[in-house]
Design a protein around this motif. Structure first.
Motif, PDB file in Angstrom:
ATOM      1  N   ASN A 257       0.837  -1.201   0.000  1.00 32.50           N
ATOM      2  CA  ASN A 257       0.000   0.000   0.000  1.00 32.50           C
ATOM      3  C   ASN A 257       0.874   1.255   0.000  1.00 32.50           C
ATOM      4  O   ASN A 257       2.109   1.166  -0.067  1.00 32.50           O
ATOM      5  CB  ASN A 257      -0.981   0.008   1.181  1.00 32.50           C
ATOM      6  N   SER A 258       0.236   2.395   0.116  1.00 33.83           N
ATOM      7  CA  SER A 258       0.967   3.665   0.019  1.00 33.83           C
ATOM      8  C   SER A 258       1.911   3.897   1.185  1.00 33.83           C
ATOM      9  O   SER A 258       2.801   4.755   1.110  1.00 33.83           O
ATOM     10  CB  SER A 258      -0.026   4.837  -0.078  1.00 33.83           C
ATOM     11  N   GLU A 259       1.755   3.127   2.274  1.00 34.29           N
ATOM     12  CA  GLU A 259       2.647   3.244   3.428  1.00 34.29           C
ATOM     13  C   GLU A 259       3.763   2.189   3.388  1.00 34.29           C
ATOM     14  O   GLU A 259       4.564   2.105   4.309  1.00 34.29           O
ATOM     15  CB  GLU A 259       1.842   3.090   4.726  1.00 34.29           C
ATOM     16  N   GLY A 260       3.747   1.399   2.331  1.00 37.51           N
ATOM     17  CA  GLY A 260       4.756   0.346   2.232  1.00 37.51           C
ATOM     18  C   GLY A 260       4.448  -0.847   3.119  1.00 37.51           C
ATOM     19  O   GLY A 260       5.347  -1.613   3.500  1.00 37.51           O
ATOM     20  N   LYS A 261       3.156  -1.051   3.442  1.00 37.70           N
ATOM     21  CA  LYS A 261       2.739  -2.128   4.341  1.00 37.70           C
ATOM     22  C   LYS A 261       1.633  -2.971   3.690  1.00 37.70           C
ATOM     23  O   LYS A 261       1.084  -2.614   2.648  1.00 37.70           O
ATOM     24  CB  LYS A 261       2.222  -1.564   5.658  1.00 37.70           C
ATOM     25  N   ASN A 262       1.308  -4.067   4.381  1.00 36.47           N
ATOM     26  CA  ASN A 262       0.181  -4.931   4.007  1.00 36.47           C
ATOM     27  C   ASN A 262       0.133  -5.251   2.518  1.00 36.47           C
ATOM     28  O   ASN A 262      -0.800  -4.829   1.817  1.00 36.47           O
ATOM     29  CB  ASN A 262      -1.136  -4.279   4.436  1.00 36.47           C
ATOM     30  N   PRO A 263       1.095  -6.037   2.025  1.00 35.71           N
ATOM     31  CA  PRO A 263       1.059  -6.392   0.595  1.00 35.71           C
ATOM     32  C   PRO A 263      -0.170  -7.260   0.275  1.00 35.71           C
ATOM     33  O   PRO A 263      -0.532  -8.141   1.046  1.00 35.71           O
ATOM     34  CB  PRO A 263       2.360  -7.160   0.395  1.00 35.71           C
ATOM     35  N   LYS A 264      -0.797  -7.019  -0.884  1.00 33.12           N
ATOM     36  CA  LYS A 264      -1.991  -7.731  -1.325  1.00 33.12           C
ATOM     37  C   LYS A 264      -1.741  -8.348  -2.702  1.00 33.12           C
ATOM     38  O   LYS A 264      -1.001  -7.812  -3.514  1.00 33.12           O
ATOM     39  CB  LYS A 264      -3.178  -6.774  -1.413  1.00 33.12           C
ATOM     40  N   TRP A 265      -2.424  -9.492  -2.952  1.00 32.17           N
ATOM     41  CA  TRP A 265      -2.308 -10.141  -4.264  1.00 32.17           C
ATOM     42  C   TRP A 265      -2.963  -9.248  -5.325  1.00 32.17           C
ATOM     43  O   TRP A 265      -4.071  -8.757  -5.137  1.00 32.17           O
ATOM     44  CB  TRP A 265      -3.005 -11.492  -4.217  1.00 32.17           C
ATOM     45  N   SER A 266      -2.248  -9.080  -6.410  1.00 29.87           N
ATOM     46  CA  SER A 266      -2.771  -8.219  -7.479  1.00 29.87           C
ATOM     47  C   SER A 266      -2.986  -8.969  -8.782  1.00 29.87           C
ATOM     48  O   SER A 266      -3.921  -8.656  -9.526  1.00 29.87           O
ATOM     49  CB  SER A 266      -1.825  -7.038  -7.730  1.00 29.87           C
ATOM     50  N   GLN A 267      -2.126  -9.975  -9.116  1.00 30.03           N
ATOM     51  CA  GLN A 267      -2.295 -10.734 -10.344  1.00 30.03           C
ATOM     52  C   GLN A 267      -1.446 -12.009 -10.305  1.00 30.03           C
ATOM     53  O   GLN A 267      -0.573 -12.159  -9.449  1.00 30.03           O
ATOM     54  CB  GLN A 267      -1.898  -9.891 -11.567  1.00 30.03           C
ATOM     55  N   THR A 268      -1.772 -12.939 -11.280  1.00 31.79           N
ATOM     56  CA  THR A 268      -0.968 -14.145 -11.477  1.00 31.79           C
ATOM     57  C   THR A 268      -0.403 -14.112 -12.884  1.00 31.79           C
ATOM     58  O   THR A 268      -1.156 -13.939 -13.850  1.00 31.79           O
ATOM     59  CB  THR A 268      -1.828 -15.413 -11.285  1.00 31.79           C
ATOM     60  N   LEU A 269       0.908 -14.298 -12.964  1.00 29.43           N
ATOM     61  CA  LEU A 269       1.618 -14.266 -14.244  1.00 29.43           C
ATOM     62  C   LEU A 269       2.005 -15.679 -14.655  1.00 29.43           C
ATOM     63  O   LEU A 269       2.343 -16.510 -13.798  1.00 29.43           O
ATOM     64  CB  LEU A 269       2.857 -13.384 -14.150  1.00 29.43           C
ATOM     65  N   VAL A 270       1.993 -15.951 -15.991  1.00 33.12           N
ATOM     66  CA  VAL A 270       2.341 -17.268 -16.535  1.00 33.12           C
ATOM     67  C   VAL A 270       3.405 -17.122 -17.612  1.00 33.12           C
ATOM     68  O   VAL A 270       3.315 -16.211 -18.445  1.00 33.12           O
ATOM     69  CB  VAL A 270       1.088 -17.972 -17.098  1.00 33.12           C
ATOM     70  N   TRP A 271       4.388 -18.050 -17.568  1.00 33.25           N
ATOM     71  CA  TRP A 271       5.432 -18.097 -18.597  1.00 33.25           C
ATOM     72  C   TRP A 271       5.261 -19.400 -19.391  1.00 33.25           C
ATOM     73  O   TRP A 271       5.142 -20.483 -18.804  1.00 33.25           O
ATOM     74  CB  TRP A 271       6.815 -18.095 -17.958  1.00 33.25           C
ATOM     75  N   ILE A 272       5.219 -19.286 -20.740  1.00 27.36           N
ATOM     76  CA  ILE A 272       5.087 -20.486 -21.586  1.00 27.36           C
ATOM     77  C   ILE A 272       6.069 -20.342 -22.772  1.00 27.36           C
ATOM     78  O   ILE A 272       6.089 -19.332 -23.439  1.00 27.36           O
ATOM     79  CB  ILE A 272       3.666 -20.631 -22.161  1.00 27.36           C
ATOM     80  N   TYR A 273       6.863 -21.417 -22.973  1.00 28.96           N
ATOM     81  CA  TYR A 273       7.737 -21.435 -24.136  1.00 28.96           C
ATOM     82  C   TYR A 273       7.871 -22.858 -24.660  1.00 28.96           C
ATOM     83  O   TYR A 273       7.596 -23.815 -23.916  1.00 28.96           O
ATOM     84  CB  TYR A 273       9.114 -20.813 -23.831  1.00 28.96           C
ATOM     85  N   VAL A 274       8.235 -22.997 -25.955  1.00 29.75           N
ATOM     86  CA  VAL A 274       8.285 -24.303 -26.605  1.00 29.75           C
ATOM     87  C   VAL A 274       9.715 -24.573 -27.092  1.00 29.75           C
ATOM     88  O   VAL A 274      10.397 -23.664 -27.594  1.00 29.75           O
ATOM     89  CB  VAL A 274       7.343 -24.353 -27.831  1.00 29.75           C
ATOM     90  N   ARG A 275      10.090 -25.846 -26.970  1.00 29.24           N
ATOM     91  CA  ARG A 275      11.406 -26.273 -27.501  1.00 29.24           C
ATOM     92  C   ARG A 275      11.154 -27.533 -28.342  1.00 29.24           C
ATOM     93  O   ARG A 275      10.512 -28.472 -27.894  1.00 29.24           O
ATOM     94  CB  ARG A 275      12.415 -26.547 -26.371  1.00 29.24           C
ATOM     95  N   PHE A 276      11.717 -27.549 -29.519  1.00 30.12           N
ATOM     96  CA  PHE A 276      11.505 -28.625 -30.481  1.00 30.12           C
ATOM     97  C   PHE A 276      12.293 -29.866 -30.050  1.00 30.12           C
ATOM     98  O   PHE A 276      13.441 -29.767 -29.638  1.00 30.12           O
ATOM     99  CB  PHE A 276      11.934 -28.182 -31.885  1.00 30.12           C
TER     100      PHE A 276
END
Length: 276
Positions: A257-276
């Protein structure tokens, strides 16, 4: 005539003599018989008295024998009772001695146990006191460290205002894998080629591709609850097309938050890559 008279007289005299002789003989015989009968009676009386005396003596002897037998039995019974009483006295004395020894041993053991218990209690009290002192000391150190850390955090909170940090999310990976596999099964060539989906680590993911948002929160204060976030499944599906092995990785992103406290979940990120 005279002769006949004499003959008759002679016959009469003879008959009288004969009659007298017979009478005398009968009287004598009768007397002898009476004497014999009397004698026999006397003998019978004597025999009866003798038998009575003998029977009385036998009864007296039986009485005496019975009396002697009773006295002997009484003596034997008294001896048995005396022996039994003596044995009981010996047993009682022996048991009493055993009980005294047991009581004595118990008292000694109790005395030893009491001394040992007192020493044990003293040792336990000493150990308890030492533990309390050590605990108090550690608590003071912990409190001091907490205060120090809190002071440091308060100093750093201002610099954390509105910033984010990420944490690996393995719970969402099965969901991402299913979306990819369902999409791959739609393409026969991908299936025939043996296209698969596997997980990877943060380093490989960061080095091979850039993450994208899969879930995004609507109201950050409510947190990750159903209906408070949006899923972007199409972004996952769009990665399917190439032949080979698909690697996946995911992270949750939190914001202070604006005071640098109480972190909250904001999003989930995904990584996808292909190898032959």
């Amino acid at each position: 005539m005279k002769r006949k008279i004499l003959i008759i007289i002679s016959i009469l005299v003879f008959l009288m003599f004969l009659y007298g002789s017979v009478t005398i003989i009968k009287l004598l015989t009768k007397e002898d018989i009476m004497d014999e009968s009397k004698s026999n009676n006397n003998f019978e009386i004597l025999d009866e008295e003798t038998n009575n005396v003998i029977q009385e003596e036998e009864q007296n002897e039986l009485k005496i024998a019975k009396t002697d037998n009773n006295e002997a039995q009484n003596i034997i019974q008294n001896e048995k009772e005396q022996k039994k009483s003596a044995n009981e006295n010996i047993k009682s004395y022996t048991q009493e001695e055993k009980n005294k020894n047991i009581i004595s041993n118990n008292k000694n053991q109790q005395s030893i146990s009491s001394a040992a218990d007192i020493q044990k209690i003293n040792n336990n009290n000493k150990q308890t006191q030492e533990i309390k002192e050590e605990k108090t000391k550690n608590e003071n150190i912990i409190v001091s460290n907490v205060i120090s850390e809190q002071e440091k955090k308060e100093e750093n909170n201002a610099s954390l205002a509105n910033t984010t940090y990420r944490k690996t999310n393995t719970e969402v990976l099965p969901e991402i894998k299913k979306i990819l596999e369902d999409e791959i099964r739609k393409d026969k060539e991908l299936v025939d080629f043996g296209t698969t989906v596997v997980t990877t680590n943060k380093s490989n993911a960061y080095n091979n591709t850039t993450g994208f948002t899969y879930m995004f929160v609507n109201q950050i204060e409510k947190g990750k609850v159903e209906g408070n976030y949006v899923k972007f499944e199409q972004r996952v599906k769009n990665n399917v097309g190439a032949f080979g092995k698909y690697y996946i990785y995911a992270e949750d992103e939190f914001v202070y938050n604006s005071e640098g406290k109480n972190p909250k979940w904001s999003q989930t990120l995904v990584w996808i890559y292909v190898r032959f």
